[in-house]
Write a protein that holds these residues in place. Sequence first.
Motif, PDB file in Angstrom:
ATOM      1  N   TRP A 106       0.881  -1.322   0.169  1.00  0.00           N
ATOM      2  CA  TRP A 106      -0.106   0.225   0.075  1.00  0.00           C
ATOM      3  C   TRP A 106       1.012   1.241   0.077  1.00  0.00           C
ATOM      4  O   TRP A 106       2.084   1.361   0.575  1.00  0.00           O
ATOM      5  N   LYS A 107       0.311   2.087  -0.692  1.00  0.00           N
ATOM      6  CA  LYS A 107       1.261   3.328  -0.810  1.00  0.00           C
ATOM      7  C   LYS A 107       0.533   4.160   0.731  1.00  0.00           C
ATOM      8  O   LYS A 107      -0.544   4.268   0.858  1.00  0.00           O
ATOM      9  N   PHE A 108       1.759   4.945   1.445  1.00  0.00           N
ATOM     10  CA  PHE A 108       1.095   5.568   2.517  1.00  0.00           C
ATOM     11  C   PHE A 108       1.796   6.852   2.807  1.00  0.00           C
ATOM     12  O   PHE A 108       3.345   6.781   2.522  1.00  0.00           O
ATOM     13  N   ASP A 137       5.132   8.426  -2.611  1.00  0.00           N
ATOM     14  CA  ASP A 137       4.898   8.319  -1.259  1.00  0.00           C
ATOM     15  C   ASP A 137       6.458   8.315  -0.496  1.00  0.00           C
ATOM     16  O   ASP A 137       6.576   7.967   0.648  1.00  0.00           O
ATOM     17  N   SER A 138       7.211   8.629  -1.196  1.00  0.00           N
ATOM     18  CA  SER A 138       8.806   8.766  -0.731  1.00  0.00           C
ATOM     19  C   SER A 138       9.295   9.686   0.042  1.00  0.00           C
ATOM     20  O   SER A 138      10.099   9.777   0.756  1.00  0.00           O
ATOM     21  N   ASP A 194      -4.068  14.605  -4.138  1.00  0.00           N
ATOM     22  CA  ASP A 194      -4.200  13.531  -5.303  1.00  0.00           C
ATOM     23  C   ASP A 194      -3.751  12.356  -4.639  1.00  0.00           C
ATOM     24  O   ASP A 194      -3.401  11.425  -5.427  1.00  0.00           O
ATOM     25  N   PHE A 195      -4.343  11.822  -3.497  1.00  0.00           N
ATOM     26  CA  PHE A 195      -3.949  10.674  -2.824  1.00  0.00           C
ATOM     27  C   PHE A 195      -4.588   9.407  -3.607  1.00  0.00           C
ATOM     28  O   PHE A 195      -3.963   8.098  -3.334  1.00  0.00           O
TER      29      PHE A 195
END
Length: 96
Positions: free
Chosen positions: A68-70, A90-91, A82-83
């Motif tokens: 998952w991107k967090f 997400d870096s 723009d999540f």
Amino acid sequence: MKKLLLALSLLMNIAFAQTRNNDWENPQLFEQNKEKPHATCMLFDKKEDVISDDYNRSPYYQLLNGKWKFVYVDKYAKRPTDFFRPDLDDSKSSVS
């Protein structure tokens, strides 16, 4: 008369003390903030898939395991607007 007043006062103190109990000590509140019981079910397109009882065979089942991107931000104003985009970077998660 004094004995009657003393007894009445004692009974009132007992009644008052019983009404000051914490909510978690009150047996009448056992269902407060509790979700109503429900049955979990899954939709299938074919009878054979229903009989197999394998959710993976349903076109409506989506497993949420994986990466998952967090992005953590310490303030609401810093959130990415723009999540929802697949190319979300997400870096650069700002943790204070």
